[in-house]
Design a protein around this motif. Structure first.
Motif, PDB file in Angstrom:
ATOM      1  N   ARG A 137      71.708   4.714  21.375  1.00 17.76           N
ATOM      2  CA  ARG A 137      72.144   5.997  20.850  1.00 17.76           C
ATOM      3  C   ARG A 137      73.433   5.799  20.055  1.00 17.76           C
ATOM      4  O   ARG A 137      74.264   4.934  20.356  1.00 17.76           O
ATOM      5  CB  ARG A 137      72.391   7.015  21.965  1.00 17.76           C
ATOM      6  CG  ARG A 137      71.136   7.626  22.592  1.00 17.76           C
ATOM      7  CD  ARG A 137      70.392   8.531  21.627  1.00 17.76           C
ATOM      8  NE  ARG A 137      69.353   9.340  22.270  1.00 17.76           N
ATOM      9  CZ  ARG A 137      68.101   8.969  22.498  1.00 17.76           C
ATOM     10  NH1 ARG A 137      67.720   7.758  22.158  1.00 17.76           N
ATOM     11  NH2 ARG A 137      67.240   9.785  23.061  1.00 17.76           N
ATOM     12  N   ASN A 311      67.449   8.943  12.662  1.00 17.49           N
ATOM     13  CA  ASN A 311      67.755   8.370  13.977  1.00 17.49           C
ATOM     14  C   ASN A 311      67.020   7.066  14.260  1.00 17.49           C
ATOM     15  O   ASN A 311      66.874   6.686  15.423  1.00 17.49           O
ATOM     16  CB  ASN A 311      67.396   9.384  15.074  1.00 17.49           C
ATOM     17  CG  ASN A 311      68.284  10.609  15.034  1.00 17.49           C
ATOM     18  OD1 ASN A 311      69.494  10.499  14.850  1.00 17.49           O
ATOM     19  ND2 ASN A 311      67.682  11.785  15.185  1.00 17.49           N
ATOM     20  N   GLN A 314      67.859   4.528  16.958  1.00 23.28           N
ATOM     21  CA  GLN A 314      67.599   4.702  18.383  1.00 23.28           C
ATOM     22  C   GLN A 314      66.480   3.786  18.864  1.00 23.28           C
ATOM     23  O   GLN A 314      66.462   3.363  20.017  1.00 23.28           O
ATOM     24  CB  GLN A 314      67.199   6.154  18.674  1.00 23.28           C
ATOM     25  CG  GLN A 314      68.289   7.178  18.440  1.00 23.28           C
ATOM     26  CD  GLN A 314      67.801   8.594  18.716  1.00 23.28           C
ATOM     27  OE1 GLN A 314      66.617   8.820  18.994  1.00 23.28           O
ATOM     28  NE2 GLN A 314      68.707   9.557  18.641  1.00 23.28           N
TER      29      GLN A 314
END
Length: 744
Positions: A137, A311, A314
């Motif tokens: 993250r 993202n 991730q």
């Protein structure tokens, strides 16, 4: 009191009463619910075992942020974790930590958005949650601007926040290049076939618990706060360095880093970064972005992964395998500098390929290493059990320090003979320009023989590359005519393809005898060439009356490279002329067939062209010998005296002329070149069409030293080895002992 004044006073009183009531209702409606948990800071403070962390939050000026509304996940080290941290770092107590270090600890412990344990393993894709597909993250920490000494000058530098694609921008304003935090939770690990081995490979002194954040274990998960989630851990994590920073700070890999820094890095002025820096610091310095070469698989200083989705960091990360100085120096001395005096003389693409060989655009988990390929699409040839000195999880990927260089195909194949020798730059340029040749001859899993002409040989025979116009040029040595661009490139492609020979059993390691073999790749056949008494030749060499001499050779892991003084030329004349020359030899067994061909409706004697046969296309010419032609006459298949078998080569009857044309077409196999090597078998199309225009076929039976043709009636014509395998333009001409008959 007058009436208007009284009215006004009453109105004010009513307004005050109404406002008072409304304010009370408003406050009650929007008041903080009694059962709502306290914010993160208050939660930590109330629990009593985060006293150090709360003091650091205050030093980092994050108390206000974490004490109000928001949406965070905090990986919170408890006081016991800090006690160990102080001992390890030689820090007396929390008061000895300045605001800079406090910021690093607090911001790296903060993950954007609130995630319970069950969500940490899920990837927030653009299309929704992807279960059990995340192990990292993005945190609130980033490096920002740094002062570095580059070429003896101090400059302000920021890292790339994108990979430097040729058509992309390596730096996007407003993106701080935030670092990622890696964790290991059972849901992700199990779903991806991972386990304790993968965790302990990177953290050998720790216990895998099913919920680890880097080297720490989870003590108390899913503590709910008003503004997020707290996960209590037993170890303090400082911001991890990235791959670029690892190379910068590890002297044992300085040689690898110098290859990168000296050849594949530029410091590029950026106005947006400069404006941001000057506004923030009130300094007037210009800011430069450290930009990696766009040919590399990724930029080692980019924290954002691919950024194809917001993202995607991730769900994946980068990997670098970096050899230590001693083994890399040996590789440089023995391989890279075999034909060069120093590294600075090597072409840039060698450095690009070398570094890409050690890059993987994925996180390479130790137990699954065989599932990954490097940026050159090769398997990883590093034994993780014996050839890795250190393994680290970094902020943007995995780092493996090795005692071995990745043995890339490019540096250990027959391709290497041209690639790492300045005398063969023209051949290398063509191999590399998208022709596909590089991929063929550098395949370390298949064996090849490469006939390699030097730049001098190519230029003497009319080939060159115009760097200014970025195009190939060919000047015919005999006529002086020049062509350029695609035409010149296509000629050279065909010539060099004649010199690529699959030899799985090293068939050409001894050229003292004689033989024939097909060039090109197994999946994309080339033309046939021959060898005799340590010389080689193709169809064009026979036309030109020359041969190719071997002037040296070098053995590589996937075969042998022969250095040659001439080119394996392709033929530019029609195959009919080759059949004519065979027919003109004394006592030729080709003469009857050629005499029919010469006088047929299909043939142009001046050009040697046969209707339906195109230059540059593959064919197999199946020529019945004289006795077989005479038998065809006796059988009434060809015009002539059916009693004696004497052919009529020039019949005046139109039907007989068509009969000859169909006979010839049925003996020409289209689109395939067949020899006695077993490479082609089955039904092969002929040039003949049946009565309704459909294709006709000949069966082919072939194997080493065997070649037979089967017609539609099941009759067999066997080749005559001593008079077959004659070279022509992308074709072979065979003499057979029977004629082929088509029947409806």
């Amino acid at each position: 009191m007058n009436r208007p004044l009284l009215t006004h006073i009453l109105f004010l009183c009513c307004a005050i009463v109404i406002a008072s009531c409304s304010s009370k209702e408003f406050d009650e409606y929007y008041a903080r619910p009694d059962d709502l948990e306290e914010p993160i800071y208050q939660q930590l403070e109330a629990r009593g075992n985060f006293t150090v962390l709360t003091q650091l939050i205050e030093k980092a000026n994050y108390k206000d942020i974490l004490g109000k509304a928001g949406y965070w996940t905090m990986i919170a080290p408890n006081d016991e974790a800090f006690e160990r941290f102080f001992q390890e770092q030689g820090i007396a107590n929390v008061s000895a930590i300045d605001s800079v270090l406090a910021n690093k600890i607090v911001r790296y412990a903060l993950i954007y958005n609130a995630f319970r344990t069950e969500r940490l393993s899920d990837y927030q894709s653009n299309t929704g949650w992807e279960e059990d597909n995340a192990f990292r993250r993005r945190t609130a920490y980033y490096d920002g601007f740094e002062v570095k000494t580059v070429d003896g000058n101090e400059i302000v530098v920021a890292g790339s926040n994108r990979n430097n694609a040729p058509d992309g921008d390596p730096y996007i304003p407003g993106d701080n290049n935030n670092k990622y935090l890696t964790y290991f939770v059972d849901e992700y690990m199990t779903a991806n076939g991972l386990g304790a081995f993968d965790y302990n490979y990177f953290f050998p002194g720790q216990s895998y618990t099913g919920f680890n954040v880097l080297g720490s274990s989870m003590v108390n998960a899913d503590i709910v706060a008003e503004n997020g989630i707290i996960h209590e851990v037993d170890e303090v994590s400082l911001p991890l360095i990235n791959l670029d920073q690892k190379l910068e700070t590890s002297s044992e890999y300085s040689l690898f880093r110098s290859i990168l820094e000296d050849n594949l890095v530029n410091y590029v002025f950026d106005q947006d970064a400069t404006t941001t820096y000057q506004n923030f610091t009130r300094n007037t310095d210009q800011v430069y972005i450290k930009v990696y070469d766009p040919a590399l698989s990724f930029s080692p200083n980019n924290e954002n992964y691919l950024k194809e989705a917001d993202n995607d960091g991730q769900s994946d990360a980068y990997t670098m395998f970096v050899p230590e100085n001693s083994v890399l120096q040996s590789f440089i001395d023995e391989v890279l500098l075999k034909n060069y005096a120093s590294l600075d003389l090597l072409p840039k693409y060698v450095f690009e390929d070398f570094v890409n060989a050690h890059m993987v655009q994925n996180a390479v988990w130790p137990s699954l290493v065989e599932a990954y390929s490097n940026a050159l699409e090769e398997d990883i040839r590093i034994d993780l059990s014996t050839e890795v000195n250190e393994a680290q999880v970094l902020s943007n990927g995995f780092f493996y320090g090795t005692n071995k260089v990745q043995e890339s195909n490019l540096f250990f194949s027959v391709y290497t003979s041209a690639y790492l020798d300045p005398e063969f730059t023209l051949a290398t340029r063509l191999y590399n320009d998208g022709s596909g040749y590089r991929e063929i001859i550098s395949n370390i899993n298949s064996r090849y023989t490469l006939f390699l002409p030097s730049d001098d040989v190519l230029r003497d025979l009319g080939y060159d590359y115009n760097i200014n116009r970025e195009e190939w040029v060919y000047t015919n040595p005999a006529t002086g005519n020049t062509v350029a661009g695609t035409i010149a490139r296509s000629r050279l492609l065909r010539v060099l393809y004649n010199g690529i020979i699959p030899t799985p059993n090293d068939e050409l390691n001894d050229l003292s005898g004689s033989g024939i073999i097909r060039s090109g790749d197994f999946d994309l056949p080339g033309e046939y060439i021959k060898w005799e008494n340590n010389t080689v030749f193709a169809a064009g060499n026979e036309v030109l009356g020359n041969r190719v001499n071997i002037i040296g050779f070098e053995d590589q892991r996937n075969g042998r490279t022969y250095y040659i003084d001439n080119l394996l030329e392709f033929s530019e004349e029609a195959p009919g002329l080759d059949i004519m020359r065979l027919a003109e030899e004394p006592d030729s067994e080709y003469s009857n067939f050629y005499n029919y061909l010469e006088n047929s409706l299909l043939y142009d004697p001046a050009a040697g062209s046969i209707t339906g046969v195109e230059l540059g296309t593959s064919y197999t010419f199946v020529v019945p010998n004289n006795a077989a032609i005479e038998q065809a006459v006796r059988d009434g298949v060809l015009p002539g005296d059916s009693t004696t078998g004497i052919p009529d080569f020039n019949p005046s009857n139109g039907g007989q002329q068509d009969q000859v044309a169909d006979f010839i077409r049925y003996h020409i196999l289209a689109t395939r070149t067949a020899s006695d090597d077993g490479l082609i078998s089955g039904q092969i199309e002929t040039l003949r069409r049946d009565g309704i225009g459909e294709k006709t076929y000949i069966g082919l039976i072939t194997g080493p030293g065997e070649l037979s043709f089967v017609d539609s009636a099941g009759r067999i014509a066997d080749y005559i080895p001593s008079a077959s395998n004659n070279l022509a333009d992308r074709s072979l001409i065979h003499l057979v002992d029977n004629y082929l008959l088509y029947t409806e």
